[in-house]
Motif scaffolding. Structure first.
Motif, PDB file in Angstrom:
ATOM      1  N   THR A 146      41.783  35.249  37.507  1.00 16.45           N
ATOM      2  CA  THR A 146      40.877  36.098  36.656  1.00 16.45           C
ATOM      3  C   THR A 146      39.657  36.081  37.761  1.00 16.45           C
ATOM      4  N   ALA A 147      39.229  34.998  38.624  1.00 20.01           N
ATOM      5  CA  ALA A 147      38.029  35.063  39.397  1.00 20.01           C
ATOM      6  C   ALA A 147      38.102  35.858  40.522  1.00 20.01           C
TER       7      ALA A 147
ATOM      8  N   LEU B   2      36.011  40.148  45.647  1.00 19.32           N
ATOM      9  CA  LEU B   2      35.096  38.745  45.773  1.00 19.32           C
ATOM     10  C   LEU B   2      35.891  37.806  44.812  1.00 19.32           C
ATOM     11  N   ILE B   3      35.153  36.551  44.846  1.00 17.64           N
ATOM     12  CA  ILE B   3      35.642  35.320  44.066  1.00 17.64           C
ATOM     13  C   ILE B   3      34.350  35.217  43.295  1.00 17.64           C
ATOM     14  N   GLY B   4      34.358  35.071  41.924  1.00 19.36           N
ATOM     15  CA  GLY B   4      32.980  34.674  41.166  1.00 19.36           C
ATOM     16  C   GLY B   4      33.327  34.824  39.770  1.00 19.36           C
ATOM     17  N   ASP B   5      32.360  34.577  39.007  1.00 27.73           N
ATOM     18  CA  ASP B   5      32.345  34.499  37.460  1.00 27.73           C
ATOM     19  C   ASP B   5      32.421  36.034  36.994  1.00 27.73           C
ATOM     20  N   PRO B   6      33.811  36.220  36.351  1.00 28.18           N
ATOM     21  CA  PRO B   6      34.211  37.477  35.672  1.00 28.18           C
ATOM     22  C   PRO B   6      33.062  37.942  34.775  1.00 28.18           C
ATOM     23  N   GLU B   7      32.383  37.068  33.913  1.00 33.12           N
ATOM     24  CA  GLU B   7      31.267  37.437  33.096  1.00 33.12           C
ATOM     25  C   GLU B   7      30.164  38.312  33.811  1.00 33.12           C
TER      26      GLU B   7
ATOM     27  N   ALA C  81      40.104  42.319  37.630  1.00 29.50           N
ATOM     28  CA  ALA C  81      40.880  41.235  37.984  1.00 29.50           C
ATOM     29  C   ALA C  81      42.315  41.548  37.172  1.00 29.50           C
ATOM     30  N   ASP C  82      43.452  41.991  37.930  1.00 36.50           N
ATOM     31  CA  ASP C  82      44.376  42.254  37.237  1.00 36.50           C
ATOM     32  C   ASP C  82      45.844  41.239  37.623  1.00 36.50           C
TER      33      ASP C  82
END
Ligand SMILES: CC(C)(COP(=O)(O)OP(=O)(O)OC[C@H]1O[C@@H](n2cnc3c(N)ncnc32)[C@H](O)[C@@H]1OP(=O)(O)O)[C@@H](O)C(=O)NCCC(=O)NCCS
Length: 167
Positions: free
Chosen positions: A140-141, A114-119, A128-129
């Motif tokens: 990181t997203a 997915l793409i989104g807020d890592p928080e 995310a690596d």
């Protein structure tokens, strides 16, 4: 609260929920509800779960096939995901994601991205690596969960329904 696959009579409620949930988000261009409709119309809505409370749809999450460096290889994308505004931050999003990942794994999927807020999504088990990329987005997203195999490496692409939104 019940998490279950969408039914035909949920479609309008999902549309409204998605529109209203994304409306306040600064990153939203209003494309999310049309993306869900386009995924459904194109047969790419692999899994569509709703959270139902008191007979109403209060949450929704879509899963669809993705490719990594051009190969599908059992990977799926999570999103759009929405929870009713007044019920956010109470665990509904997490419950839908957990159930969706369980169902994907049971169907033999290799993982979910997915793409989104890592928080938000690292709290739901996504990482995310930097090896999974998407256009010029901050890596990181671009997050993923693997169901046992190697971590994904390469360029993540979403189903055609996302194209209008530039994904
Ligand atoms: C994103 C969304 C689906 C999350 O659903 P939710 O039911 O509110 O999330 P949950 O209550 O299950 O929270 C899961 C975890 O994420 C965290 N979280 C949720 N929203 C967050 C936010 N905006 N910022 C930081 N952390 C957040 C929670 O604190 C929780 O972690 P914790 O248990 O360790 O505290 C929901 O807020 C939403 O519909 N937002 C508007 C639409 C949207 O932005 N969709 C996603 C685009 S990437």
């Amino acid at each position: 609260m019940l998490i279950r696959p969408e039914r035909p009579d949920d479609v309008d409620a999902i549309d409204r929920l998605t529109t209203v949930a994304f409306e306040p988000q600064p990153f939203s261009d209003g494309s999310e509800a049309p993306i869900v409709r386009a995924l459904r119309a194109s047969g790419d809505l692999t899994l569509s779960l709703v959270a139902e409370d008191d007979g109403g749809v209060v949450g929704h999450v879509a899963f669809s096939p993705v490719t990594i460096d051009g190969s599908h290889d059992g990977w799926f994308g999570l999103g759009p995901i929405s929870v009713r505004l007044d019920l956010q931050r109470r665990g509904i999003g997490r419950a839908m994601v957990t159930e969706g990942l369980r169902r994907l794994r049971d169907q033999g999927a290799r993982g979910c991205a997915l793409i989104g807020d890592p928080e938000i999504y690292r709290r739901m088990g996504f990482t995310a690596d930097g090896a999974l990329t998407h256009l010029d987005l901050d890596p990181t997203a671009v997050q993923h969960v693997t169901f046992g195999g190697p971590s994904p490496r390469g360029e993540l692409r979403f189903a055609r329904a996302f194209d209008a939104a530039g994904h």
